[in-house]
Scaffold this motif. Sequence first.
Motif, PDB file in Angstrom:
ATOM      1  N   GLY A   1       0.946  -1.267   0.151  1.00  0.00           N
ATOM      2  CA  GLY A   1       0.004  -0.058  -0.176  1.00  0.00           C
ATOM      3  C   GLY A   1       0.754   1.250   0.177  1.00  0.00           C
ATOM      4  N   GLU A   2       0.182   2.526   0.142  1.00  0.00           N
ATOM      5  CA  GLU A   2       0.573   3.708   0.129  1.00  0.00           C
ATOM      6  C   GLU A   2       1.629   3.845   1.170  1.00  0.00           C
ATOM      7  OE1 GLU A   2       0.819   6.077  -2.347  1.00  0.00           O
ATOM      8  OE2 GLU A   2      -0.427   5.022  -3.803  1.00  0.00           O
ATOM      9  N   ASP A   3       1.305   3.141   2.163  1.00  0.00           N
ATOM     10  CA  ASP A   3       2.299   3.430   3.591  1.00  0.00           C
ATOM     11  C   ASP A   3       3.533   2.135   3.674  1.00  0.00           C
ATOM     12  OD1 ASP A   3       0.503   1.296   3.981  1.00  0.00           O
ATOM     13  OD2 ASP A   3      -0.170   2.024   5.752  1.00  0.00           O
ATOM     14  N   CYS A   4       3.516   1.617   2.526  1.00  0.00           N
ATOM     15  CA  CYS A   4       4.427   0.586   2.553  1.00  0.00           C
ATOM     16  C   CYS A   4       3.972  -0.903   3.233  1.00  0.00           C
ATOM     17  CB  CYS A   4       6.100   1.112   2.844  1.00  0.00           C
ATOM     18  SG  CYS A   4       6.612   2.000   1.545  1.00  0.00           S
ATOM     19  N   GLU A   5       2.883  -0.680   3.842  1.00  0.00           N
ATOM     20  CA  GLU A   5       2.240  -2.170   4.237  1.00  0.00           C
ATOM     21  C   GLU A   5       1.668  -2.774   3.652  1.00  0.00           C
ATOM     22  OE1 GLU A   5       0.785  -1.547   8.392  1.00  0.00           O
ATOM     23  OE2 GLU A   5       2.034   0.051   8.923  1.00  0.00           O
ATOM     24  N   PRO A   6       1.415  -4.098   3.574  1.00  0.00           N
ATOM     25  CA  PRO A   6       1.017  -5.046   2.950  1.00  0.00           C
ATOM     26  C   PRO A   6      -0.660  -5.124   3.206  1.00  0.00           C
ATOM     27  CG  PRO A   6       1.879  -6.232   4.691  1.00  0.00           C
ATOM     28  CD  PRO A   6       2.452  -4.902   4.928  1.00  0.00           C
ATOM     29  N   ARG A   7      -1.414  -4.925   2.104  1.00  0.00           N
ATOM     30  CA  ARG A   7      -2.759  -5.072   1.978  1.00  0.00           C
ATOM     31  C   ARG A   7      -3.220  -6.497   1.569  1.00  0.00           C
ATOM     32  NH1 ARG A   7      -1.828  -1.317   4.758  1.00  0.00           N
ATOM     33  NH2 ARG A   7      -2.318   0.835   4.468  1.00  0.00           N
ATOM     34  N   LEU A   8      -4.027  -7.162   2.534  1.00  0.00           N
ATOM     35  CA  LEU A   8      -4.492  -8.418   2.251  1.00  0.00           C
ATOM     36  C   LEU A   8      -5.703  -8.667   1.380  1.00  0.00           C
ATOM     37  CD1 LEU A   8      -3.283 -11.244   2.672  1.00  0.00           C
ATOM     38  CD2 LEU A   8      -4.718 -11.498   5.000  1.00  0.00           C
ATOM     39  N   GLY A   9      -5.752  -9.108   0.157  1.00  0.00           N
ATOM     40  CA  GLY A   9      -7.028  -9.222  -0.401  1.00  0.00           C
ATOM     41  C   GLY A   9      -7.764 -10.340   0.041  1.00  0.00           C
ATOM     42  N   PRO A  10      -9.076 -10.448  -0.510  1.00  0.00           N
ATOM     43  CA  PRO A  10      -9.839 -11.695   0.027  1.00  0.00           C
ATOM     44  C   PRO A  10      -9.466 -12.873  -0.614  1.00  0.00           C
ATOM     45  CG  PRO A  10     -10.920 -10.298  -1.726  1.00  0.00           C
ATOM     46  CD  PRO A  10      -9.750  -9.559  -1.465  1.00  0.00           C
ATOM     47  N   VAL A  11      -9.742 -14.016   0.118  1.00  0.00           N
ATOM     48  CA  VAL A  11      -9.555 -15.318  -0.582  1.00  0.00           C
ATOM     49  C   VAL A  11     -10.742 -15.602  -1.560  1.00  0.00           C
ATOM     50  CG1 VAL A  11      -9.513 -17.957  -0.390  1.00  0.00           C
ATOM     51  CG2 VAL A  11      -8.124 -16.259   1.414  1.00  0.00           C
ATOM     52  N   ARG A  12     -10.413 -15.913  -2.849  1.00  0.00           N
ATOM     53  CA  ARG A  12     -11.215 -16.109  -3.953  1.00  0.00           C
ATOM     54  C   ARG A  12     -11.569 -17.400  -4.376  1.00  0.00           C
ATOM     55  NH1 ARG A  12     -10.948 -13.666  -8.546  1.00  0.00           N
ATOM     56  NH2 ARG A  12      -8.616 -13.331  -8.431  1.00  0.00           N
ATOM     57  N   HIS A  13     -12.696 -18.156  -4.553  1.00  0.00           N
ATOM     58  CA  HIS A  13     -12.845 -19.321  -4.959  1.00  0.00           C
ATOM     59  C   HIS A  13     -13.750 -19.208  -6.287  1.00  0.00           C
ATOM     60  CE1 HIS A  13     -12.310 -20.425  -0.957  1.00  0.00           C
ATOM     61  NE2 HIS A  13     -11.997 -21.733  -1.407  1.00  0.00           N
ATOM     62  N   VAL A  14     -12.965 -19.635  -7.508  1.00  0.00           N
ATOM     63  CA  VAL A  14     -13.561 -19.455  -8.938  1.00  0.00           C
ATOM     64  C   VAL A  14     -13.152 -20.717  -9.511  1.00  0.00           C
ATOM     65  CG1 VAL A  14     -12.931 -16.895  -9.016  1.00  0.00           C
ATOM     66  CG2 VAL A  14     -11.343 -18.636  -9.721  1.00  0.00           C
ATOM     67  N   PRO A  15     -13.978 -20.864 -10.580  1.00  0.00           N
ATOM     68  CA  PRO A  15     -13.585 -22.358 -11.466  1.00  0.00           C
ATOM     69  C   PRO A  15     -12.133 -22.214 -11.916  1.00  0.00           C
ATOM     70  CG  PRO A  15     -15.807 -21.060 -12.058  1.00  0.00           C
ATOM     71  CD  PRO A  15     -15.272 -20.010 -11.299  1.00  0.00           C
ATOM     72  N   ALA A  16     -11.732 -23.610 -11.724  1.00  0.00           N
ATOM     73  CA  ALA A  16     -10.214 -23.619 -12.298  1.00  0.00           C
ATOM     74  C   ALA A  16     -10.127 -23.633 -13.671  1.00  0.00           C
ATOM     75  CB  ALA A  16     -10.025 -25.235 -11.892  1.00  0.00           C
ATOM     76  N   SER A  17      -8.966 -23.231 -13.984  1.00  0.00           N
ATOM     77  CA  SER A  17      -8.625 -22.870 -15.205  1.00  0.00           C
ATOM     78  C   SER A  17      -8.589 -24.159 -16.000  1.00  0.00           C
ATOM     79  CB  SER A  17      -6.961 -22.369 -15.530  1.00  0.00           C
ATOM     80  OG  SER A  17      -6.200 -23.194 -15.239  1.00  0.00           O
ATOM     81  N   ALA A  18      -8.849 -24.127 -17.330  1.00  0.00           N
ATOM     82  CA  ALA A  18      -8.836 -25.379 -18.247  1.00  0.00           C
ATOM     83  C   ALA A  18      -7.370 -26.055 -18.222  1.00  0.00           C
ATOM     84  CB  ALA A  18      -9.071 -25.114 -19.628  1.00  0.00           C
TER      85      ALA A  18
END
Length: 226
Positions: free
Chosen positions: A63-80
């Motif tokens: 992030g802008e303050d040099c600290e990590p910003r943790l995004g959500p855990v996402r479940h999506v269809p697997a790639s082919a």
Amino acid sequence: MGYTRRAAAVTAAVGLLSVLGGTASAAPVADRDTPRSCGSVRLAGSLPVPPAGMSVRQTVTIGEDCEPRLGPVRHVPASAAAGSPARTGATAASASRQVRSWNEMYDCCNIRMTGLYSTATWSTADGRIDSAATTATQEWNREPWNAGWSLKSATDKQDCATDCSVVNHEAHADFTYQGVFDPTGEWYANTHHSSVKLNADATAECTFDVELRHTFVGWNWQRGCE
């Protein structure tokens, strides 16, 4: 890599972030010389392998303050490319499954700088892993005139191949950078480590970490498995 000047050296302090369904920890940076350059950071976390046909992924952004910003855990269809777990043998008690993992660093322009990838295939029968095979590959971004990121070293090992109660696969890759953003080759370096634990009940867990010698606001770590 999407930034306009060489980052300044800074010191790091330990921090911790967590999220339901996955974890990540990092060493955020203080005493910055400019608001957009950051120092060394270590990020780590794990993700459970999702059900067959699904992919789990997560992004951590500086992030802008040099600290990590943790995004959500996402479940999506697997790639082919991952395909669906194949059923083999004469009975449902025998099964084969494949899991892929990725561990990538992107710059603030979403250009992939470095990446470590693993594939594991294992079959189970009668409560055991009767066979397992794993591989690891690496990718990195090059620039014109033979510059950019380079692979310095890589290792790949698995602790059991046949008749196993559990199989652990470990992959490691060290990358260096020398190019338009740093002609000296002394400023940027990314180290990736990925592991996959394969279980006899056909479940698995992916674990990741990355160490960055210097970072920049907007860099993001993308990790996942399927």
